[in-house]
Design a protein around this motif. Structure first.
Motif, PDB file in Angstrom:
ATOM      1  N   LEU A   9       0.950  -1.129   0.089  1.00  0.00           N
ATOM      2  CA  LEU A   9      -0.078   0.116  -0.069  1.00  0.00           C
ATOM      3  C   LEU A   9       1.048   1.297  -0.016  1.00  0.00           C
ATOM      4  O   LEU A   9       1.688   1.249   0.882  1.00  0.00           O
ATOM      5  N   VAL A  10       0.677   1.860  -0.958  1.00  0.00           N
ATOM      6  CA  VAL A  10       1.459   3.343  -1.239  1.00  0.00           C
ATOM      7  C   VAL A  10       0.593   4.517  -0.959  1.00  0.00           C
ATOM      8  O   VAL A  10      -0.226   4.732  -1.493  1.00  0.00           O
ATOM      9  N   TYR A  11       1.277   5.633   0.055  1.00  0.00           N
ATOM     10  CA  TYR A  11       0.725   6.862   0.244  1.00  0.00           C
ATOM     11  C   TYR A  11       1.886   7.666  -0.554  1.00  0.00           C
ATOM     12  O   TYR A  11       3.032   8.015  -0.368  1.00  0.00           O
ATOM     13  N   GLY A  12       1.312   8.353  -1.667  1.00  0.00           N
ATOM     14  CA  GLY A  12       2.228   9.246  -2.558  1.00  0.00           C
ATOM     15  C   GLY A  12       2.734  10.376  -1.724  1.00  0.00           C
ATOM     16  O   GLY A  12       4.109  10.603  -1.873  1.00  0.00           O
ATOM     17  N   GLY A  13       2.049  11.028  -0.993  1.00  0.00           N
ATOM     18  CA  GLY A  13       2.744  12.151  -0.397  1.00  0.00           C
ATOM     19  C   GLY A  13       3.656  13.116  -1.204  1.00  0.00           C
ATOM     20  O   GLY A  13       2.761  13.613  -2.300  1.00  0.00           O
ATOM     21  N   ALA A  14       4.796  13.487  -0.986  1.00  0.00           N
ATOM     22  CA  ALA A  14       5.495  14.592  -1.537  1.00  0.00           C
ATOM     23  C   ALA A  14       5.784  14.131  -3.166  1.00  0.00           C
ATOM     24  O   ALA A  14       5.814  14.830  -3.977  1.00  0.00           O
ATOM     25  N   ASN A  15       5.796  12.658  -3.378  1.00  0.00           N
ATOM     26  CA  ASN A  15       6.007  12.499  -4.685  1.00  0.00           C
ATOM     27  C   ASN A  15       4.858  12.695  -5.548  1.00  0.00           C
ATOM     28  O   ASN A  15       5.412  13.185  -6.805  1.00  0.00           O
ATOM     29  N   GLN A  16       3.635  12.969  -5.214  1.00  0.00           N
ATOM     30  CA  GLN A  16       2.593  13.483  -5.862  1.00  0.00           C
ATOM     31  C   GLN A  16       2.917  14.999  -6.428  1.00  0.00           C
ATOM     32  O   GLN A  16       1.808  15.287  -7.046  1.00  0.00           O
ATOM     33  N   GLN A  17       3.615  15.741  -5.573  1.00  0.00           N
ATOM     34  CA  GLN A  17       3.553  17.003  -5.913  1.00  0.00           C
ATOM     35  C   GLN A  17       4.889  17.143  -6.604  1.00  0.00           C
ATOM     36  O   GLN A  17       5.081  18.719  -6.950  1.00  0.00           O
ATOM     37  N   LEU A  18       5.629  16.327  -7.135  1.00  0.00           N
ATOM     38  CA  LEU A  18       6.857  16.675  -8.287  1.00  0.00           C
ATOM     39  C   LEU A  18       6.241  17.325  -9.356  1.00  0.00           C
ATOM     40  O   LEU A  18       5.349  17.087  -9.879  1.00  0.00           O
ATOM     41  N   SER A  19       6.870  18.652  -9.952  1.00  0.00           N
ATOM     42  CA  SER A  19       6.276  19.367 -10.614  1.00  0.00           C
ATOM     43  C   SER A  19       7.123  19.700 -11.915  1.00  0.00           C
ATOM     44  O   SER A  19       8.395  19.190 -11.827  1.00  0.00           O
ATOM     45  N   VAL A  20       6.538  19.984 -12.888  1.00  0.00           N
ATOM     46  CA  VAL A  20       7.318  20.507 -14.056  1.00  0.00           C
ATOM     47  C   VAL A  20       8.478  21.517 -13.670  1.00  0.00           C
ATOM     48  O   VAL A  20       9.839  21.286 -14.330  1.00  0.00           O
ATOM     49  N   ASP A  21       8.400  22.430 -12.715  1.00  0.00           N
ATOM     50  CA  ASP A  21       9.274  23.433 -12.426  1.00  0.00           C
ATOM     51  C   ASP A  21      10.370  22.591 -11.723  1.00  0.00           C
ATOM     52  O   ASP A  21      11.400  22.914 -11.934  1.00  0.00           O
ATOM     53  N   ASP A  22       9.928  21.473 -10.843  1.00  0.00           N
ATOM     54  CA  ASP A  22      11.065  21.052 -10.333  1.00  0.00           C
ATOM     55  C   ASP A  22      11.974  20.399 -11.206  1.00  0.00           C
ATOM     56  O   ASP A  22      13.357  20.321 -10.938  1.00  0.00           O
ATOM     57  N   VAL A  23      11.428  19.841 -12.268  1.00  0.00           N
ATOM     58  CA  VAL A  23      12.174  18.890 -13.196  1.00  0.00           C
ATOM     59  C   VAL A  23      12.966  20.097 -13.959  1.00  0.00           C
ATOM     60  O   VAL A  23      14.281  19.725 -14.319  1.00  0.00           O
ATOM     61  N   THR A  24      12.417  21.177 -14.211  1.00  0.00           N
ATOM     62  CA  THR A  24      13.304  22.030 -14.981  1.00  0.00           C
ATOM     63  C   THR A  24      14.334  22.707 -14.353  1.00  0.00           C
ATOM     64  O   THR A  24      15.440  22.808 -14.746  1.00  0.00           O
ATOM     65  N   ALA A  25      14.167  22.692 -13.267  1.00  0.00           N
ATOM     66  CA  ALA A  25      15.323  23.260 -12.197  1.00  0.00           C
ATOM     67  C   ALA A  25      16.650  22.329 -12.047  1.00  0.00           C
ATOM     68  O   ALA A  25      17.567  22.585 -11.984  1.00  0.00           O
ATOM     69  N   ALA A  26      16.104  21.040 -12.325  1.00  0.00           N
ATOM     70  CA  ALA A  26      17.263  19.908 -12.266  1.00  0.00           C
ATOM     71  C   ALA A  26      17.682  19.384 -13.775  1.00  0.00           C
ATOM     72  O   ALA A  26      18.154  18.389 -14.198  1.00  0.00           O
ATOM     73  N   GLN A  27      17.540  20.289 -14.858  1.00  0.00           N
ATOM     74  CA  GLN A  27      17.711  20.073 -16.160  1.00  0.00           C
ATOM     75  C   GLN A  27      19.219  19.778 -16.403  1.00  0.00           C
ATOM     76  O   GLN A  27      19.583  18.860 -17.435  1.00  0.00           O
ATOM     77  N   GLN A  28      19.972  20.408 -15.542  1.00  0.00           N
ATOM     78  CA  GLN A  28      21.496  20.149 -15.707  1.00  0.00           C
ATOM     79  C   GLN A  28      21.883  18.698 -15.427  1.00  0.00           C
ATOM     80  O   GLN A  28      22.432  17.786 -16.264  1.00  0.00           O
ATOM     81  N   GLN A  29      21.306  18.059 -14.446  1.00  0.00           N
ATOM     82  CA  GLN A  29      21.513  16.718 -14.070  1.00  0.00           C
ATOM     83  C   GLN A  29      20.759  15.625 -15.114  1.00  0.00           C
ATOM     84  O   GLN A  29      21.357  14.634 -15.564  1.00  0.00           O
ATOM     85  N   ILE A  30      19.796  16.082 -15.770  1.00  0.00           N
ATOM     86  CA  ILE A  30      18.969  15.398 -16.905  1.00  0.00           C
ATOM     87  C   ILE A  30      19.925  15.403 -18.292  1.00  0.00           C
ATOM     88  O   ILE A  30      20.271  14.418 -18.664  1.00  0.00           O
ATOM     89  N   ALA A  31      20.472  16.585 -18.491  1.00  0.00           N
ATOM     90  CA  ALA A  31      21.170  16.634 -19.826  1.00  0.00           C
ATOM     91  C   ALA A  31      22.572  16.077 -19.799  1.00  0.00           C
ATOM     92  O   ALA A  31      23.045  15.848 -20.919  1.00  0.00           O
ATOM     93  N   ALA A  32      22.959  16.011 -18.565  1.00  0.00           N
ATOM     94  CA  ALA A  32      24.441  15.420 -18.152  1.00  0.00           C
ATOM     95  C   ALA A  32      24.466  13.838 -18.324  1.00  0.00           C
ATOM     96  O   ALA A  32      25.632  13.290 -18.463  1.00  0.00           O
ATOM     97  N   ALA A  33      23.253  13.218 -18.489  1.00  0.00           N
ATOM     98  CA  ALA A  33      23.167  11.823 -18.311  1.00  0.00           C
ATOM     99  C   ALA A  33      23.307  11.041 -19.555  1.00  0.00           C
ATOM    100  O   ALA A  33      23.058  11.671 -20.622  1.00  0.00           O
ATOM    101  N   ASP A  34      23.461   9.880 -19.379  1.00  0.00           N
ATOM    102  CA  ASP A  34      23.374   8.754 -20.549  1.00  0.00           C
ATOM    103  C   ASP A  34      22.039   8.266 -20.495  1.00  0.00           C
ATOM    104  O   ASP A  34      21.464   8.001 -21.515  1.00  0.00           O
ATOM    105  N   PHE A  35      21.481   7.951 -19.255  1.00  0.00           N
ATOM    106  CA  PHE A  35      20.290   7.553 -19.335  1.00  0.00           C
ATOM    107  C   PHE A  35      19.293   8.047 -18.294  1.00  0.00           C
ATOM    108  O   PHE A  35      19.725   8.678 -17.314  1.00  0.00           O
ATOM    109  N   VAL A  36      18.187   8.569 -18.514  1.00  0.00           N
ATOM    110  CA  VAL A  36      17.087   9.124 -17.807  1.00  0.00           C
ATOM    111  C   VAL A  36      15.965   8.022 -17.555  1.00  0.00           C
ATOM    112  O   VAL A  36      15.509   7.563 -18.454  1.00  0.00           O
ATOM    113  N   ILE A  37      15.761   7.675 -16.162  1.00  0.00           N
ATOM    114  CA  ILE A  37      15.011   6.743 -15.690  1.00  0.00           C
ATOM    115  C   ILE A  37      13.658   7.223 -15.162  1.00  0.00           C
ATOM    116  O   ILE A  37      13.963   8.135 -14.239  1.00  0.00           O
TER     117      ILE A  37
END
Length: 306
Positions: free
Chosen positions: A109-137
């Motif tokens: 049984l999973v309670y999503g909590g903060a996981n469900q609040q992950l936003s497009v802005d959060d991802v955009t703020a981390a674009q450096q980590q994404i762009a530097a990768a070989d794989f994004v999972i």
């Protein structure tokens, strides 16, 4: 050179209750043991990648609470870059209650909590980590809009994308078109394609259906039986290693994380990477817990020599 892997996903504090068998509706059972550990599909996959030698970064969200501190420390202890994790002071850290029976099978049984609040802005703020990768999972314990943004950044920077469609639900067609490799289990595959996995023919039909949706590379994991892969270069079913499972929690996540550490971005060594991932998964199910059960590269290589 080791792969660089960025995981966009979930962070959960797992509480595991060990029971003889699953309760019936309305029934109360005594638990023999209770343990808490860091988990969540995203965290499990990131730790599996890191322990297999990948340079790993994480993009996610936790609550500003003890659980959040525990999750961030758990990742940092495994050498994972946590600068892409945001603390939310409005919502608690995600959590999971795991019922584990004496056969090693689980119900979660999973309670999503903060996981469900992950936003497009959060991802955009981390674009450096994404762009530097070989794989994004990514998986489906965080919102698809955030995953879509992560995959858009990945594709704009020539980064390969791996989607684990778990837990299974409807997928934005735009997300599938940005997915280089999809890794469902047989149940998730059937719910996405409408094709029940029974044999090689049904697996090839599933691969054709995913290709129609825009995903050209597929791995279907079939529990203790093994895994099927299909790429533009060929296909095969690779049997799993026979072991006595005590806890199947994180088995699939270990498989995906370990695979990402070894796979070449052009997928040319997919069968070799898949065998390595299955070895990792076979070691994980022989230990209790999610993160605590995930093996290191050294342990996987040692097991391969036995």
């Amino acid at each position: 050179m080791s792969n660089k892997v960025t995981v966009v996903g979930s962070l959960n504090v797992d509480t595991t209750l060990r029971i003889k068998r699953m309760p019936l509706p309305g029934e109360t059972l005594a638990a023999a043991d209770k343990t808490s550990a860091a988990g969540g599909k995203g965290a499990n996959q990131a730790v599996a990648a890191a322990r297999s030698g990948a340079q790993t970064a994480f993009v996610g969200q936790v609550g500003k609470d003890n659980g959040g501190e525990m999750m961030i420390k758990g990742l940092q202890d495994n050498g994972i870059d946590t600068t892409g994790i945001r603390e939310n002071d409005q919502v608690g850290t995600g959590s999971a209650a795991i019922l584990l029976d004496s056969d090693g099978q689980n119900s979660i049984l999973v309670y999503g909590g903060a996981n469900q609040q992950l936003s497009v802005d959060d991802v955009t703020a981390a674009q450096q980590q994404i762009a530097a990768a070989d794989f994004v999972i990514a998986q489906f314990e965080t919102p698809q809009a955030a995953t879509l943004k992560a995959f858009q950044i990945a594709k704009a920077n020539g980064v390969k994308t791996i989607l684990n469609p778990a837990p299974a639900h409807e997928i934005d067609p735009a997300l599938l078109k940005l997915t280089d490799l999809i890794i469902p289990n047989e149940t998730e595959s059937a719910s996405l394609t409408g094709i029940i996995i029974t044999d090689e023919t049904s697996m090839l039909m599933s691969a054709a259906k995913f290709a129609q949706m825009g995903v050209r590379n597929l791995i279907i994991t079939v529990g203790a039986k093994g895994a099927f892969y299909c790429t533009q270069d060929g296909y095969n079913f690779v049997p799993a290693f026979k072991v006595n499972a005590v806890d199947t929690t994180a088995a699939g996540d270990t498989f995906i994380g370990a695979l990402s550490s070894q796979l070449k971005p052009d997928m040319s060594n997919i069968e070799k990477a898949l065998v390595y991932a299955q070895r990792a998964s076979s070691l994980a199910v022989q230990k209790m817990g999610a993160l605590p059960s995930i093996p290191t590269h050294e342990a996987i290589i040692a097991a391969s020599r036995q």
